[in-house]
Design a protein around this motif. Structure first.
Motif, PDB file in Angstrom:
ATOM      1  N   LEU A  86      63.496  30.820 -41.763  1.00 36.58           N
ATOM      2  CA  LEU A  86      64.303  31.580 -40.673  1.00 36.58           C
ATOM      3  C   LEU A  86      65.512  31.324 -40.925  1.00 36.58           C
ATOM      4  N   SER A 109      59.960  28.592 -40.330  1.00 36.43           N
ATOM      5  CA  SER A 109      59.819  29.684 -41.564  1.00 36.43           C
ATOM      6  C   SER A 109      58.961  30.882 -40.832  1.00 36.43           C
ATOM      7  N   PHE A 110      59.079  32.011 -41.357  1.00 38.69           N
ATOM      8  CA  PHE A 110      57.983  32.892 -40.892  1.00 38.69           C
ATOM      9  C   PHE A 110      57.439  33.667 -42.515  1.00 38.69           C
ATOM     10  N   ALA A 158      59.251  31.453 -35.018  1.00 32.05           N
ATOM     11  CA  ALA A 158      59.623  32.584 -35.496  1.00 32.05           C
ATOM     12  C   ALA A 158      59.416  33.771 -34.548  1.00 32.05           C
ATOM     13  N   CYS A 214      53.959  31.691 -38.403  1.00 33.78           N
ATOM     14  CA  CYS A 214      55.134  30.851 -37.965  1.00 33.78           C
ATOM     15  C   CYS A 214      54.924  29.512 -38.271  1.00 33.78           C
ATOM     16  N   HIS A 253      64.913  32.780 -32.362  1.00 32.28           N
ATOM     17  CA  HIS A 253      63.832  32.182 -32.752  1.00 32.28           C
ATOM     18  C   HIS A 253      63.301  30.972 -31.789  1.00 32.28           C
ATOM     19  N   GLU A 303      70.532  37.087 -36.282  1.00 30.94           N
ATOM     20  CA  GLU A 303      69.265  36.039 -35.953  1.00 30.94           C
ATOM     21  C   GLU A 303      70.133  34.744 -35.286  1.00 30.94           C
ATOM     22  N   ALA A 351      69.307  31.652 -34.789  1.00 31.42           N
ATOM     23  CA  ALA A 351      68.499  30.730 -35.349  1.00 31.42           C
ATOM     24  C   ALA A 351      69.011  29.159 -35.093  1.00 31.42           C
ATOM     25  N   ALA A 382      66.325  26.788 -35.150  1.00 31.66           N
ATOM     26  CA  ALA A 382      65.094  27.203 -36.185  1.00 31.66           C
ATOM     27  C   ALA A 382      65.319  26.569 -37.662  1.00 31.66           C
TER      28      ALA A 382
END
Length: 380
Positions: free
Chosen positions: A169, A163-164, A135, A288, A130, A154, A156, A159
């Protein structure tokens, strides 16, 4: 002469010293103490993870995720080339093969439409990054993974608090890595966390985290003896690191709001330069919810980027490039392979400039950065 504007500045939120003093006074400095558990509980609450485990780095968390995904020699893992080497190293250390695919031109995340063509009988997982706390297209990616029976990991690292479609995330794949390196939104100098979303993997994750032992179960009185039961390594941070981190996590929403405000300020200040065709601003899809981790611009031509960075430095602005794509790196050529053309990755990585962004950055400094950028890019 005006003071230099640093690209990053590690920012304290106020309670770090108090928490560290408390940890020192308790005489428990090794990992998995009270501060570790409090950090993990906060991460589980905010992300919905079945289990959160603090690690010494996001790199360590990615290595744990590769173990939990069952990556074995010859297994292939699809990932973007535009990422830090830890994404690929975690796979290579298990004997796996990183398979690089191109990125989207808007978010610079993995191009979900390129994933399916990269799948072979040896594909074991998809590793999603991400980038900049924005995202990847997780609905499409999770659908592909489910249809082909692939694990999703992921990365992340950038991140947390993003969020997505309203979902945090780091909560989509079987496991996710978070970073608390000093360049991230929330920091502990070095540090990270593994988010385990599959409850069936939670116990094994804890064993891998504890050097392959059942030490945590023994400490809870769940087993009679503490012994070696699986592979693992030394992934825990110290209680001093966890104490420092707890202060940062407690202030996480406020720090994220500060970064988002600075991100939006840049976005408004740079709109005229984009309208004049002198640069391109980042594009964040509506679905996103990002966290203001990075503000980057794309200069029109790759040949402009390095001279622009040099001139910005001369004007006291510490702007920087980002990743050299892994598919063209020496280790990437040795350990991985590219699946299909990498046109977008090659072009955009060579045009990208990251601007200073941290909570101590003032509106006046941001205006100065934008003036300097306008000056070095010349007339439109």
């Amino acid at each position: 002469m005006l003071p230099r504007i640093p690209f990053n500045w590690p920012t304290l939120v106020g309670a770090e010293f108090e928490h560290v003093r408390t940890a020192l006074s308790r005489g428990k400095l090794s990992g998995n103490g009270d501060f570790t558990r409090r950090c993990q509980a906060l991460l589980e609450e905010r992300t919905g993870a079945a289990r959160a485990l603090l690690t010494h780095s996001a790199t360590g968390a990615l290595e744990m995720a590769a173990i939990l995904a069952g990556i074995e020699p010859g297994d292939e893992v699809i990932m973007p080339s535009f990422t830090f080497c830890s994404t690929a190293n975690a796979v290579v250390l298990r004997g796996g093969v990183p398979v690089f695919v191109d990125i989207r031109p808007d978010t610079l995340n993995i191009d979900e439409t390129a994933i399916e063509a990269a799948i072979t009988p040896r594909t074991k997982a998809i590793s999603v990054v991400h980038y900049a706390g924005v995202a990847a297209q997780m609905d499409a990616i999770m659908e592909i993974a489910e249809r082909h029976g692939l694990a999703v990991m992921e990365d992340a690292a950038q991140a947390l608090h993003a969020s997505f479609r309203g979902k945090p995330l780091g909560s989509f794949g079987m496991a996710a890595a978070i970073s608390f390196h000093e360049t991230k939104n929330l920091i502990s100098g070095e540090g990270g966390a593994l988010l385990v979303n599959d409850p069936e993997l939670a116990l094994r994750a804890e064993i891998v985290w504890e050097k392959g032992t059942n030490r945590a179960q023994f400490a809870r009185g769940e087993v009679a003896r503490y012994t070696w039961v699986d592979i693992g390594s030394s992934f825990l941070p110290s209680e001093i690191t966890a104490a420092f981190l707890l202060a940062q996590l407690e202030a996480g929403p406020e720090v994220t709001a500060q970064r988002l405000a600075a991100w939006e300020r840049y976005h408004a200040l740079l709109a005229p330069l984009e309208a004049a065709g002198r640069l391109a601003r980042p594009r964040v899809p509506q679905e996103c919810g990002h966290n203001g981790h990075i503000y980057f611009v794309l200069v029109p031509e790759a040949a402009q980027r390095d001279p622009a960075l040099e001139r910005l430095a001369a004007l006291g602005v510490n702007a920087v490039m980002h990743y050299v794509p892994l598919h063209s790196s020496p280790a990437g050529l040795r350990y991985g392979r590219a699946a299909g053309p990498m046109t977008v990755t090659d072009e955009l990585s060579a045009r990208l400039i990251r601007l200073p962004l941290h909570p101590r950055l003032t509106p006046e400094e941001q205006a100065r950065v934008v003036r300097a950028l306008a000056d070095v890019l010349g007339p439109g």
